[in-house]
Enzyme design. Structure first.
Site, PDB file in Angstrom:
ATOM      1  N   HIS A  81       0.892  -0.933  -0.070  1.00 42.39           N
ATOM      2  CA  HIS A  81       0.148   0.041   0.189  1.00 42.39           C
ATOM      3  C   HIS A  81       1.137   1.606   0.209  1.00 42.39           C
ATOM      4  O   HIS A  81       1.100   1.690   1.183  1.00 42.39           O
ATOM      5  CB  HIS A  81      -0.982   0.040   1.347  1.00 42.39           C
ATOM      6  CG  HIS A  81      -1.519   1.986   1.488  1.00 42.39           C
ATOM      7  ND1 HIS A  81      -3.347   1.244   1.201  1.00 42.39           N
ATOM      8  CD2 HIS A  81      -1.247   2.332   1.288  1.00 42.39           C
ATOM      9  CE1 HIS A  81      -4.128   1.876   1.569  1.00 42.39           C
ATOM     10  NE2 HIS A  81      -3.316   2.400   1.542  1.00 42.39           N
ATOM     11  N   HIS A  83       1.670   5.219  -2.355  1.00 42.54           N
ATOM     12  CA  HIS A  83       1.239   6.419  -2.821  1.00 42.54           C
ATOM     13  C   HIS A  83       2.162   6.817  -3.640  1.00 42.54           C
ATOM     14  O   HIS A  83       2.271   8.407  -3.313  1.00 42.54           O
ATOM     15  CB  HIS A  83       0.141   7.308  -2.296  1.00 42.54           C
ATOM     16  CG  HIS A  83      -1.128   7.171  -1.963  1.00 42.54           C
ATOM     17  ND1 HIS A  83      -2.479   6.959  -1.873  1.00 42.54           N
ATOM     18  CD2 HIS A  83      -0.976   5.960  -0.277  1.00 42.54           C
ATOM     19  CE1 HIS A  83      -2.983   6.189  -1.647  1.00 42.54           C
ATOM     20  NE2 HIS A  83      -2.962   5.713  -0.329  1.00 42.54           N
ATOM     21  N   LYS A  86       1.317  10.304  -5.817  1.00 37.90           N
ATOM     22  CA  LYS A  86       1.856  11.044  -4.399  1.00 37.90           C
ATOM     23  C   LYS A  86       3.249  12.111  -3.677  1.00 37.90           C
ATOM     24  O   LYS A  86       2.980  12.699  -3.465  1.00 37.90           O
ATOM     25  CB  LYS A  86       1.070  11.520  -3.265  1.00 37.90           C
ATOM     26  CG  LYS A  86      -1.120  11.357  -3.559  1.00 37.90           C
ATOM     27  CD  LYS A  86      -1.259  10.982  -2.293  1.00 37.90           C
ATOM     28  CE  LYS A  86      -3.237  10.948  -2.544  1.00 37.90           C
ATOM     29  NZ  LYS A  86      -3.913  10.094  -2.663  1.00 37.90           N
ATOM     30  N   HIS A 239      -9.425   2.269   1.023  1.00 36.56           N
ATOM     31  CA  HIS A 239      -9.458   3.053   1.856  1.00 36.56           C
ATOM     32  C   HIS A 239     -10.859   3.236   2.793  1.00 36.56           C
ATOM     33  O   HIS A 239     -11.765   3.523   2.476  1.00 36.56           O
ATOM     34  CB  HIS A 239      -8.524   4.644   1.676  1.00 36.56           C
ATOM     35  CG  HIS A 239      -7.346   4.690   1.043  1.00 36.56           C
ATOM     36  ND1 HIS A 239      -7.088   3.905   0.108  1.00 36.56           N
ATOM     37  CD2 HIS A 239      -6.187   5.230   0.904  1.00 36.56           C
ATOM     38  CE1 HIS A 239      -5.754   4.269  -0.882  1.00 36.56           C
ATOM     39  NE2 HIS A 239      -5.738   5.650   0.758  1.00 36.56           N
ATOM     40  N   GLU A 242     -11.138   6.204   7.532  1.00 30.28           N
ATOM     41  CA  GLU A 242      -9.152   6.590   8.311  1.00 30.28           C
ATOM     42  C   GLU A 242      -9.828   7.501   9.417  1.00 30.28           C
ATOM     43  O   GLU A 242      -9.336   8.949   9.118  1.00 30.28           O
ATOM     44  CB  GLU A 242      -9.185   7.346   6.357  1.00 30.28           C
ATOM     45  CG  GLU A 242      -7.166   7.209   7.230  1.00 30.28           C
ATOM     46  CD  GLU A 242      -6.520   7.894   6.113  1.00 30.28           C
ATOM     47  OE1 GLU A 242      -5.596   8.017   5.762  1.00 30.28           O
ATOM     48  OE2 GLU A 242      -7.290   7.273   5.259  1.00 30.28           O
ATOM     49  N   ASP A 339       2.483   3.636   2.815  1.00 25.92           N
ATOM     50  CA  ASP A 339       1.580   4.745   2.477  1.00 25.92           C
ATOM     51  C   ASP A 339       2.925   5.280   1.714  1.00 25.92           C
ATOM     52  O   ASP A 339       3.363   5.540   1.077  1.00 25.92           O
ATOM     53  CB  ASP A 339       0.742   5.412   3.681  1.00 25.92           C
ATOM     54  CG  ASP A 339      -0.250   5.823   3.830  1.00 25.92           C
ATOM     55  OD1 ASP A 339      -1.243   5.582   2.302  1.00 25.92           O
ATOM     56  OD2 ASP A 339      -0.900   5.607   4.397  1.00 25.92           O
ATOM     57  N   ASN A 340       1.993   6.734   2.354  1.00 30.36           N
ATOM     58  CA  ASN A 340       2.245   8.497   1.706  1.00 30.36           C
ATOM     59  C   ASN A 340       3.624   7.840   2.240  1.00 30.36           C
ATOM     60  O   ASN A 340       4.096   8.681   3.524  1.00 30.36           O
ATOM     61  CB  ASN A 340       1.928   9.643   1.978  1.00 30.36           C
ATOM     62  CG  ASN A 340       0.610   9.195   1.566  1.00 30.36           C
ATOM     63  OD1 ASN A 340      -0.290   7.860   2.485  1.00 30.36           O
ATOM     64  ND2 ASN A 340      -0.172   9.912   0.512  1.00 30.36           N
TER      65      ASN A 340
END
Length: 447
Positions: A81, A83, A86, A239, A242, A339-340
């Site tokens: 997972h 991104h 981004k 998602h 959250e 994640d990010n």
């Protein structure tokens, strides 16, 4: 050769790594040595023609083997997972207050103004370079797919997947609010995802809204999403919940929908933060239906701790992390991912699964004992991604390995492992990370 403090790995087709340690749960053969108090076993490992030829009891390796002196070996990491699209926009679009709404607003504005194909490709490529150098062998990235972005970013993904084939297995899932799927762009996006071999993904909230009480349109939109996936034979990657809002109860509804419709594909639900603030009875009932539906959960501890319950002048009272131990205890597949990275949703991160493992272990108490939690960073996400043979140390698997000078979990978790050796097909690769300056033409440098 590349040196690991005391060991040199040769660039030759056949060699032995002697006196290695690894978590017992990662090894696919039974060894004579028993796991120590940290769950580690000692063994020798043979590499031949780019693959693990054998895993043998300690002392099997012949004279001239490379002596790791008890150093740790990990299979290549699987980051299920992320991104990438981004990533690294922080210098040009920082989150003004560190909040979820601040992140969503800044990302939306940045996407609308700047996400052309060249920009997206440069930043995604940078993230893959970081992940590759640090030992990751597979990545699933979510792709912001609001019209017209889907028409821009999905071709970039397909090109990068091809360019990185043989180095990182790159998968993708769509990402946009549920209500967009009720518009013509939703049908078009589902077709793009199918044509690209991706997973159908969404955030289980409406555009401009948060993860709170489910709107009246929720169930109709959720069924639409399921049916779009079913008609195209797609997996779902969502998602979910959250937030720390008690009204955020999408997870249980997803499980009920999957069971009612007889959904045959894989379903992964990410975040699921609000589960941690529900009552014990609600938690137990939810976990039962989630397990029955065969849903897997991925937790993103670093990002969740960064965003959740952030209030100026107030120390957060909870960690924002879902119930990892309870979910796993209920028989639900649990993965942990990055994640990010350096975007409005998380200002930090470096696409390094060793950092993710270190932070997640501390945050969620994945220790004393470590048990089989190491699988959450390797074999479990590999299974979710359909990557057979990844995430374990076993004969016949590619010798895609991460070698550490650290001999124990306590050593690994205490110190940055910048001196790691990364092997691909048994050969050491360069582990120098790309310079942030290479992105200055796209994101600036914050000055």
């Amino acid at each position: 050769m590349k040196r690991l403090g005391f060991a040199s790995v040769p660039e030759q087709p056949h060699y032995w790594l002697a006196d290695a340690r690894a978590q017992a749960c990662l090894i696919d053969v039974e060894l004579t040595s028993k796991p120590d108090f940290e769950g580690l076993v000692r063994f020798d490992l043979e590499v031949k023609d780019g693959r693990i030829a054998s895993i043998a009891p300690l002392g099997t390796a012949p004279a001239g083997a490379i002596d790791l002196e008890g150093g740790l070996i990990w299979p290549g990491f699987v980051d299920v997972h992320t991104h990438l699209d981004k990533g690294h926009i922080w210098p040009r679009s920082p989150n003004p207050d560190g909040s979820f709404r601040g992140a969503a607003g800044m990302t939306s504005a940045d996407r609308s103004a700047r996400w052309n194909a060249e920009d997206v490709r440069a930043r995604m490529e940078f993230g893959l370079q970081c992940a590759y150098a640090q030992g990751t062998v597979a990545v699933r990235t979510h792709i912001d797919s609001h019209a017209p972005q889907g028409e821009i970013s999905w071709p970039v993904f397909r090109a990068l997947r091809e360019a990185w084939a043989g180095r990182i297995d790159v998968q993708a899932a769509s990402l946009m609010p549920m209500d967009f799927f009720a518009q013509p762009q939703g049908l078009r996006l589902a077709d793009i995802v199918a044509e690209s071999g991706g997973a159908l993904g969404a955030v289980t909230r409406l555009s401009g809204g948060g993860h709170d009480a489910l709107p009246v349109e929720f169930h109709g939109l959720l069924e639409l999403l399921f049916r779009l996936a079913m008609e195209r034979g797609l997996d779902l990657d969502l998602h979910v919940d959250e937030s720390g809002d008690l009204g955020a109860t999408a997870l249980v509804e997803i499980a009920h929908m999957a069971t009612r419709l007889g959904f045959k594909g894989r379903i992964q639900c990410g975040h699921c933060c609000s589960l941690a603030v529900q009552t014990d009875d609600y938690i137990a009932a939810t976990m039962r239906v989630v397990a029955d539906a065969g849903i897997s959960v991925v937790s993103l501890p670093m990002c969740n701790m960064y965003l959740q319950e952030r209030t100026p002048g107030r120390t957060p009272r909870w960690r924002g992390v879902t119930l990892l131990h309870e979910l796993k205890g209920a028989g639900i597949e649990v993965s942990i991912a990055s994640d990010n990275c350096r975007d409005p949703f998380y200002a930090y991160g470096d696409h390094d699964m060793l950092e993710v493992m270190t932070q997640a272990t501390r945050i969620a108490h994945l220790d004393h004992p470590f048990g089989d939690w190491p699988l959450a960073f390797s074999a479990v996400p590999a299974e979710v991604m359909g990557l057979e043979g990844r995430g374990r140390l076993k004969a016949g698997a590619p010798a895609d390995l991460v070698l550490l000078s650290a001999r124990f979990m306590s050593e690994m978790l205490a110190r940055n492992q910048a001196d790691r050796i990364v092997l691909r097909n048994g050969k050491p690769i360069g582990t120098s990370l790309p310079d942030y300056r290479t992105l200055d033409q796209f994101v600036g440098h914050g000055a």
